[in-house]
Design a protein around this motif. Sequence first.
Motif, mmCIF file in Angstrom:
data_model
loop_
_atom_site.group_PDB
_atom_site.id
_atom_site.type_symbol
_atom_site.label_atom_id
_atom_site.label_comp_id
_atom_site.label_asym_id
_atom_site.label_seq_id
_atom_site.Cartn_x
_atom_site.Cartn_y
_atom_site.Cartn_z
ATOM 1 N N CYS A 42 0.869 -1.177 0.000
ATOM 2 C CA CYS A 42 0.000 0.000 0.000
ATOM 3 C C CYS A 42 0.907 1.229 0.000
ATOM 4 C CB CYS A 42 -0.898 0.007 1.233
ATOM 5 S SG CYS A 42 -1.921 -1.462 1.367
ATOM 6 N N CYS A 46 1.930 3.422 3.089
ATOM 7 C CA CYS A 46 2.289 2.747 4.333
ATOM 8 C C CYS A 46 3.798 2.585 4.461
ATOM 9 C CB CYS A 46 1.599 1.387 4.411
ATOM 10 S SG CYS A 46 2.083 0.424 5.853
ATOM 11 N N GLU A 57 -9.377 2.408 3.705
ATOM 12 C CA GLU A 57 -8.487 3.577 3.568
ATOM 13 C C GLU A 57 -9.004 4.662 2.643
ATOM 14 O OE1 GLU A 57 -6.340 3.637 5.783
ATOM 15 O OE2 GLU A 57 -5.562 1.636 6.133
ATOM 16 N N THR A 94 8.401 5.778 1.065
ATOM 17 C CA THR A 94 7.158 5.324 0.447
ATOM 18 C C THR A 94 7.064 6.019 -0.908
ATOM 19 O OG1 THR A 94 5.766 7.144 1.240
ATOM 20 C CG2 THR A 94 6.033 5.252 2.715
#
Lengths: 214, 614
Positions: free
Chosen positions: B271, B274, B369, B460
């Motif tokens: 994801c 994350c 989410e 990320t």
Amino acid sequence: MKNVRIYFKKMGRMKFVSHLDMTRVMSRLIKKSGIPIWYTEGFNRHIYMNFALPLSLGYEGTNEVMDIRIIDDEYPLDKVLASLQAVCPPDIEIIKATNPVKPTKEIGFADYVLAFDEINCDLKSLFADFFSKESVTVEKKGKKGKVKKVDIMPKIKACCVGDNTLTLQLVAGSEDNLNPALVMDAFFEIFGLEPVFYTVTRTSILDKQGNPFI
Amino acid sequence: MDNKNFERLLLSVQKPGRYSGGEINSVIKDKSKVDVRFAFCFPDTYEIGMSHLGMKILYSLFNEREDIWCERVFAPWIDFEEVMRANNLPLFALESRDPIKDFDFIGFTLQYEMAYTNVLNMLDLAGVPLRSKDRADFTPIIVAGGPCACNPEPLADFVDIFFLGEGEEVDLEVIDLYKEYKKEGKTKAEFLAAASKIEGVYVPALYDISYNADGTVNSVTPKGDTPATVKKRIIKDMDKVYYPDKFVVPFIDIVHDRVVQEIFRGCVRGCRFCQAGFIYRPVREKSVDTINNQAKALCESTGYDEISMSSLSTSDYTEIEPLLNKMLEWTTEKYVSLALPSLRIDNFSDELLEKIKHVRKSGLTFAPEAGTQRLRDVINKNVTEEEIINTCKTAFKGGYTAVKLYFMMGLPTETDEDLKGIADLGQKIVNTYYSMPEKPKGKAVSVSISVSTFVPKPFTPFQFEPQITRDEIRRRHEFLKSCITTKKISLSYHDSSTSFLEGVLARGDRRLGDVVEKAYKKGCRFDSWSECFNLDNWMDAFDECGIDPAFYANRTRSYEEITPWEHLDYAVSKSFLINESKAAHGERTTPNCREKCSNCGANCYGEGVCFEKR
């Protein structure tokens, strides 16, 4: 299934553990000990425990009482004792495991020792003055925040001033109970004294006749 | 301070059990017989720190060694801090009650940015100079690890050594080196230089940072023969790595008061928001037998009656059903319950639900989410609305009536349409419930929606993204609120100002050290606690340092820009993150590690999911 009465000391660092937290600590110790403990039958099964007389946060106890149930009637009491002793942290000491004689509602009194830095002559005479009073009424906060007026003097069964200690025998139990802090608060207030620091140790739990609770 | 006076102080504060020590399984050693004393500090309250698995692992690992005594330290709550300062009681370790300034190491675990002021406050309470350059003595050495060590730059001026990645091996290597250097009478500088050669050890003082006129980083230059990049450490064999057979069992109630059994590290999902999903790569599992034996031993040594499985995504464990079957063999008869947090929606099967029901029924929690499929594709949260609804159906059939949904707000490319999608999804779940003839009789459904604010994090694919401004966060909160029209749905969201500050610190550089220190000196601490958080003090601190926080939080960063963490290597390559960022903006998803390898770079360790047979 049989009831077992456990006598234990709650000392040192354990005095910072509240009664509610104490129940959790005890249930883990029992589980860790491996004794054949009885679980309640409800939806959320948990270890059955009954503390005879909850001890306030900050107090030590040298002869506290807790009842548990074990499922194996033949299981020897000295094994219960040894198994619990083996898992206790230093400041909990299991003293004995017995077959209960009286139900907890037979509890009538408890002995407390209050230790001061110093009990000087002035304090000594004020204690003498205070404990000779016929009646001292204080406000006590009950459950639900209700304030009620209580005369504490009939609830003080005995008192003794020693070297830097004050020993009190107070009414105790589920129906009526007097906390030594209430006595001391009243004492300081009556004489307009700045409260001084003292520690509290409960040394024994007694039945309604004033004999050790067994 | 003698025991009596100490206890007198404790009795004057709330929850004295936080500071009393003496818990079951806490470790007491003879200090004259150890070589290294380590103060393991968690920069938050006892209740939070004692719930942290990493601390439990390292505490036991260190104490297995006869020559090390590791003790626990937590941030004193403000009432006790006041008492400590008034009575000149320096910060002490719970086990020995000795002042930690006399220890060899003071170690912090950095779990979230909002704890940074607590780190400084604890150093100050210990009586240790805050900045590493002001600490002339060899000891105490200040070390820190944890997820925030992946960009530790805001704390670079205060900490001597950061541990990157998993600490089980590297921590002991550094302690051994320390013993050797101490014995030979070497200096702290010599020790730090030697430590910086160990993989996973980052000594920030050995790197010079220069900046461009526009404020971005120009270069990171290692001093002398210090390695140019520092690579995180991982544990390769999860069945061989140390795991404690005892936990310290607290006397007072803490947040997670149960056996925590780790089942794997890393997450296959990817994801894109994350950080944990990227910095803990690659996925490495423990075997069923290892997990079962470890959990059993912990239950026996602690007396706990609950086990929680710990991982980033429990249902992705490849052997989840055999594992549950094996554990249920003994847990049921011992009245021990199993909890499975971090379940994902898409592989939540009837059988799995049945197994959890065996044990204890609690609420159902899902984390879609984002509210629309488009935005879920952007963030690579590969779940569909159909899957969410189907899972809810299964759960309702099984007697559940409460569903909790987690969302994020302010995700890259988010529009009002996506926010409305959150409310719509909630409504669809409510409708699903009432359309089912087999729903639980006579009970209303409750859907709680919890919305947090997206914070772009280093390592990320969203590390390049701007965070939305505080005003925009507030506008979107109001908009979302207006979309919810039923009382069956309850909405809660996080404070916008803490998310903003978290955004600044997460991607901050070394210049923020001054700001953190100023904010702390203005009284900031426990910033993650709403009753303590004071944004005005922080804004004054930024102002006085001449630093614009928006530069760190709200700016789009180019792919070419040198990040403040450019010299730290967490195995996922920057080119992979750039590819993922492009895929996000193209609304394209990336398959998970088990479906297809996307060449993130984490296969460099030669272990884990990268080498599983597909």
